[in-house]
Design a protein around this motif. Structure first.
Motif, PDB file in Angstrom:
ATOM      1  N   LEU A 205       0.807  -1.224   0.000  1.00  0.00           N
ATOM      2  CA  LEU A 205       0.000   0.000   0.000  1.00  0.00           C
ATOM      3  C   LEU A 205       0.840   1.274   0.000  1.00  0.00           C
ATOM      4  O   LEU A 205       0.487   2.234  -0.695  1.00  0.00           O
ATOM      5  CB  LEU A 205      -0.955  -0.023   1.201  1.00  0.00           C
ATOM      6  CG  LEU A 205      -1.946  -1.205   1.242  1.00  0.00           C
ATOM      7  CD1 LEU A 205      -2.851  -1.096   2.462  1.00  0.00           C
ATOM      8  CD2 LEU A 205      -2.768  -1.256  -0.045  1.00  0.00           C
ATOM      9  N   PRO A 206       1.931   1.366   0.767  1.00  0.00           N
ATOM     10  CA  PRO A 206       2.728   2.598   0.693  1.00  0.00           C
ATOM     11  C   PRO A 206       3.278   2.880  -0.699  1.00  0.00           C
ATOM     12  O   PRO A 206       3.423   4.052  -1.080  1.00  0.00           O
ATOM     13  CB  PRO A 206       3.866   2.335   1.693  1.00  0.00           C
ATOM     14  CG  PRO A 206       3.319   1.319   2.642  1.00  0.00           C
ATOM     15  CD  PRO A 206       2.429   0.447   1.814  1.00  0.00           C
ATOM     16  N   LEU A 207       3.579   1.841  -1.459  1.00  0.00           N
ATOM     17  CA  LEU A 207       4.082   2.063  -2.816  1.00  0.00           C
ATOM     18  C   LEU A 207       2.979   2.611  -3.715  1.00  0.00           C
ATOM     19  O   LEU A 207       3.242   3.440  -4.603  1.00  0.00           O
ATOM     20  CB  LEU A 207       4.639   0.761  -3.389  1.00  0.00           C
ATOM     21  CG  LEU A 207       5.759   0.098  -2.579  1.00  0.00           C
ATOM     22  CD1 LEU A 207       6.284  -1.127  -3.316  1.00  0.00           C
ATOM     23  CD2 LEU A 207       6.884   1.079  -2.305  1.00  0.00           C
ATOM     24  N   ILE A 208       1.752   2.137  -3.504  1.00  0.00           N
ATOM     25  CA  ILE A 208       0.630   2.682  -4.275  1.00  0.00           C
ATOM     26  C   ILE A 208       0.449   4.171  -3.977  1.00  0.00           C
ATOM     27  O   ILE A 208       0.121   4.975  -4.856  1.00  0.00           O
ATOM     28  CB  ILE A 208      -0.661   1.906  -3.954  1.00  0.00           C
ATOM     29  CG1 ILE A 208      -0.485   0.428  -4.297  1.00  0.00           C
ATOM     30  CG2 ILE A 208      -1.856   2.484  -4.705  1.00  0.00           C
ATOM     31  CD1 ILE A 208      -1.677  -0.442  -3.907  1.00  0.00           C
ATOM     32  N   ALA A 209       0.705   4.553  -2.713  1.00  0.00           N
ATOM     33  CA  ALA A 209       0.534   5.959  -2.316  1.00  0.00           C
ATOM     34  C   ALA A 209       1.514   6.883  -3.002  1.00  0.00           C
ATOM     35  O   ALA A 209       1.326   8.109  -2.998  1.00  0.00           O
ATOM     36  CB  ALA A 209       0.669   6.081  -0.799  1.00  0.00           C
ATOM     37  N   CYS A 210       2.560   6.341  -3.618  1.00  0.00           N
ATOM     38  CA  CYS A 210       3.526   7.186  -4.333  1.00  0.00           C
ATOM     39  C   CYS A 210       2.877   7.911  -5.511  1.00  0.00           C
ATOM     40  O   CYS A 210       3.407   8.939  -5.981  1.00  0.00           O
ATOM     41  CB  CYS A 210       4.695   6.342  -4.823  1.00  0.00           C
ATOM     42  SG  CYS A 210       5.799   5.777  -3.504  1.00  0.00           S
ATOM     43  N   LEU A 211       1.775   7.382  -6.029  1.00  0.00           N
ATOM     44  CA  LEU A 211       1.066   8.079  -7.097  1.00  0.00           C
ATOM     45  C   LEU A 211       0.567   9.439  -6.637  1.00  0.00           C
ATOM     46  O   LEU A 211       0.529  10.406  -7.405  1.00  0.00           O
ATOM     47  CB  LEU A 211      -0.117   7.231  -7.592  1.00  0.00           C
ATOM     48  CG  LEU A 211       0.207   6.063  -8.520  1.00  0.00           C
ATOM     49  CD1 LEU A 211      -1.061   5.262  -8.808  1.00  0.00           C
ATOM     50  CD2 LEU A 211       0.819   6.564  -9.818  1.00  0.00           C
ATOM     51  N   VAL A 212       0.175   9.512  -5.362  1.00  0.00           N
ATOM     52  CA  VAL A 212      -0.364  10.755  -4.808  1.00  0.00           C
ATOM     53  C   VAL A 212       0.738  11.609  -4.199  1.00  0.00           C
ATOM     54  O   VAL A 212       0.694  12.841  -4.256  1.00  0.00           O
ATOM     55  CB  VAL A 212      -1.443  10.440  -3.754  1.00  0.00           C
ATOM     56  CG1 VAL A 212      -2.067  11.721  -3.205  1.00  0.00           C
ATOM     57  CG2 VAL A 212      -2.519   9.542  -4.344  1.00  0.00           C
ATOM     58  N   LEU A 213       1.751  10.959  -3.609  1.00  0.00           N
ATOM     59  CA  LEU A 213       2.833  11.659  -2.916  1.00  0.00           C
ATOM     60  C   LEU A 213       4.178  11.223  -3.497  1.00  0.00           C
ATOM     61  O   LEU A 213       4.916  10.459  -2.878  1.00  0.00           O
ATOM     62  CB  LEU A 213       2.785  11.362  -1.413  1.00  0.00           C
ATOM     63  CG  LEU A 213       1.471  11.709  -0.698  1.00  0.00           C
ATOM     64  CD1 LEU A 213       1.452  11.100   0.698  1.00  0.00           C
ATOM     65  CD2 LEU A 213       1.299  13.230  -0.627  1.00  0.00           C
ATOM     66  N   PRO A 214       4.507  11.694  -4.693  1.00  0.00           N
ATOM     67  CA  PRO A 214       5.737  11.215  -5.350  1.00  0.00           C
ATOM     68  C   PRO A 214       7.010  11.928  -4.910  1.00  0.00           C
ATOM     69  O   PRO A 214       8.096  11.574  -5.350  1.00  0.00           O
ATOM     70  CB  PRO A 214       5.457  11.490  -6.827  1.00  0.00           C
ATOM     71  CG  PRO A 214       4.586  12.706  -6.806  1.00  0.00           C
ATOM     72  CD  PRO A 214       3.747  12.607  -5.569  1.00  0.00           C
ATOM     73  N   GLY A 215       6.895  12.958  -4.070  1.00  0.00           N
ATOM     74  CA  GLY A 215       8.066  13.730  -3.688  1.00  0.00           C
ATOM     75  C   GLY A 215       9.135  12.903  -3.015  1.00  0.00           C
ATOM     76  O   GLY A 215       8.876  11.796  -2.505  1.00  0.00           O
ATOM     77  N   ALA A 216      10.361  13.453  -2.952  1.00  0.00           N
ATOM     78  CA  ALA A 216      11.509  12.682  -2.464  1.00  0.00           C
ATOM     79  C   ALA A 216      11.319  12.204  -1.037  1.00  0.00           C
ATOM     80  O   ALA A 216      11.468  11.014  -0.733  1.00  0.00           O
ATOM     81  CB  ALA A 216      12.779  13.540  -2.568  1.00  0.00           C
ATOM     82  N   TRP A 217      10.991  13.123  -0.138  1.00  0.00           N
ATOM     83  CA  TRP A 217      10.888  12.729   1.264  1.00  0.00           C
ATOM     84  C   TRP A 217       9.676  11.853   1.503  1.00  0.00           C
ATOM     85  O   TRP A 217       9.732  10.906   2.315  1.00  0.00           O
ATOM     86  CB  TRP A 217      10.856  13.970   2.151  1.00  0.00           C
ATOM     87  CG  TRP A 217      12.146  14.714   2.144  1.00  0.00           C
ATOM     88  CD1 TRP A 217      12.417  15.909   1.551  1.00  0.00           C
ATOM     89  CD2 TRP A 217      13.375  14.282   2.751  1.00  0.00           C
ATOM     90  NE1 TRP A 217      13.729  16.271   1.733  1.00  0.00           N
ATOM     91  CE2 TRP A 217      14.339  15.286   2.474  1.00  0.00           C
ATOM     92  CE3 TRP A 217      13.741  13.168   3.480  1.00  0.00           C
ATOM     93  CZ2 TRP A 217      15.654  15.194   2.920  1.00  0.00           C
ATOM     94  CZ3 TRP A 217      15.048  13.079   3.931  1.00  0.00           C
ATOM     95  CH2 TRP A 217      15.994  14.072   3.654  1.00  0.00           C
TER      96      TRP A 217
END
Length: 509
Positions: free
Chosen positions: A292-304
């Motif tokens: 699930l955290p990897l899926i959230a990268c679509l919404v929050l792709p920033g570095a940190w």
């Protein structure tokens, strides 16, 4: 597994045998990383070929797939301490031979492949011994410490590899690798107690045969293989950073996120209360959540944000892998533990290579952020599917495992335990007396059920090859493993050939 009162790394390290096995593995991993750096620099300096350097590096991984299938069973056929010590001595000799100056590349590659294959029985025996040397309740803590030390040894080995090559030459660095194997062998031989061959237990335990066809093993292999999707972000750190506008510093932050999360997950797993009955839910839930955290990268792709999400994914994946190994210990009898652990490790190992290579190919055509998110989604769906396979298999397993008998009433139990006289005789139809067979005759009379006859001892005395061969696995699991490993080998060969042709077609200058 029951809790012993004190948990955590300190409690696990109080065991002398565990300290020896832990140190032996850390030394071996450190030496392997140093050898990889030395071999890469050696081959590139002698050939000036990126393709041949990549081939040499691949030989430090690919033969482990073959060794995992063919050699893991040695941990069940011979005393496990002996397997570890002999394997370390063999690897020390091979590593020392590789350090000979001017060694022809063909021989060097053959030695590298043999050295990599020899790691399979070491790992299988070490994983099979851990439940014996760790008291109940500390097994997960020991696995968590092992995870952290392995990650640390890899980083330190890669970091010091170049320094050792600079100060000692490539031959000197390879001799350092040989020394780590010798120290590992001495430590294990001096500290770990000798134990009998686990195969001897199968003479009186039909559970070993039942475990070989346990349909839940298919779900376990699925959960082990899905880790490949969760390491995709680490393999795509550079293109991901470029896609979101990060510098090389950002690449380093992203690459460090998963190992940091893995260390955190190992620590958390050591602090969580060991459950007395490790069920599928305790494995499947963190496994499904890890994507699930990897899926959230679509919404929050920033570095940190990405670094934090990748770290959370790494922590959850480590927790479920540690629990998965604990489940295997509960499910698989000791007589099959080494083979099963070795093959699970091979499945996990090869799935990472396949997933990273495939994701790299896709990321050349699609946004890497989307590829990372898709890998997380596939991982979560795979975990849910494995959970369904597990729960669907449980009703069948309850009817097929012979070492979990149904409750019997006290009268029948008394008869089964105390009856030693011949059963009453009854007249035949023609008036002749017909003697009923005694209970002790049931094992040797032809035509009786096989549940209590001699085949169990025949299985125990069969040849070693037939007892640890891959076809003893459930058919779906065997096919699943073979397909994964065939793809891994083919993909790496394809990648090396592509590099080779690309280099040959590149114009000089």
């Amino acid at each position: 597994m029951t809790e012993t009162g004190h948990r955590g790394f300190a409690a696990a390290l109080r065991g002398r045998e565990f300290r020896a096995l832990w140190l032996a593995e850390a030394l071996s991993v450190f030496g392997d990383q140093v050898a990889r750096v030395a071999l890469a620099l050696l081959v590139y300096a002698r050939t000036d070929s990126a393709a041949l350097t990549a081939l040499t590096y691949a030989l430090t991984f690919v033969p482990a797939i073959l060794g995992g299938f063919l050699l893991s069973g040695l941990a069940d056929r011979y005393p496990r301490r002996t397997v570890i010590v002999v394997t370390d001595v063999v690897r020390a000799v091979l590593a020392a031979a590789m350090a000979v100056p001017g060694m022809p590349l063909g021989i060097l590659w053959a030695l590298t492949g043999c050295l990599t294959m020899a790691a399979a029985p070491f790992k299988a025996a070490q994983l099979a011994l851990l439940p014996d040397v760790l008291p109940n309740g500390l097994y997960q803590a020991g696995l968590g410490l092992r995870q952290i030390s392995t990650q640390t040894a890899q980083v330190v080995g890669f970091g010091l590899g170049g320094l050792l090559v600079t100060s000692l030459s490539t031959s000197g660095a390879l001799l350092v690798n040989a020394a780590t194997f010798l120290v590992s062998a001495v430590v294990v031989a001096a500290v770990v107690q000798a134990r009998p061959v686990s195969r001897a237990e199968t003479k009186s335990t039909p559970r070993a045969a039942a475990a070989g066809s346990d349909p839940r093993m298919v779900a376990i292999y699925m959960l082990a293989a899905m880790i490949g999707f969760l390491v995709v972000p680490e393999g795509l750190a550079a293109p991901y950073a470029n896609a979101v506008g990060l510098t090389s510093v950002g690449v380093g932050i992203l690459m460090a996120a998963d190992p940091v999360g893995s260390v955190l997950g190992g620590w958390l797993a050591s602090r969580l209360r060991p459950d007395t009955a490790l069920t599928a839910k305790l494995v499947v839930v963190p496994a499904a959540a890890s994507g699930l955290p990897l899926i959230a990268c679509l919404v929050l792709p920033g570095a940190w944000w990405a670094a934090g999400l990748w770290a959370v994914s790494g922590a959850l994946s480590t927790i479920y892998l540690i629990r998965l190994q604990a489940v295997v210990v509960e499910l698989v009898p000791d007589a099959r533990r080494g083979t099963t652990m070795g093959r699970l490790s091979t499945c996990l190992y090869s799935s990472q290579g396949i997933a990273i290579l495939g994701a790299g190919v896709v990321a050349e055509r699609i946004d890497p952020v989307f590829v990372v998110a898709a890998s997380g989604a596939v991982a979560s769906l795979s975990a849910v599917a494995a959970g369904f396979v597990w729960w669907a298999a449980r009703p069948r397993q309850a009817r097929t495992v012979e070492d979990e008998p149904a409750p019997v009433d006290s009268a029948r139990s008394e008869i089964l335990v105390t009856h030693s006289d011949p059963l009453p005789e009854r007249p035949a139809a023609g008036g002749a007396e017909v003697r009923q067979p005694e209970l002790e005759d049931l094992g040797s009379s032809p035509g009786n059920g096989s549940e209590i006859s001699m085949p169990n001892e025949e299985v125990a005395e069969r040849s070693g090859w037939s007892r640890w061969a891959i076809w003893l696995l459930p058919r779906p699991a065997a096919v699943f493993l073979l397909v994964i490993d065939a793809i891994a080998v083919a993909a790496i060969v394809f990648d090396v050939r592509a590099r080779w042709h690309g280099e040959m077609s590149c114009p000089a200058g």
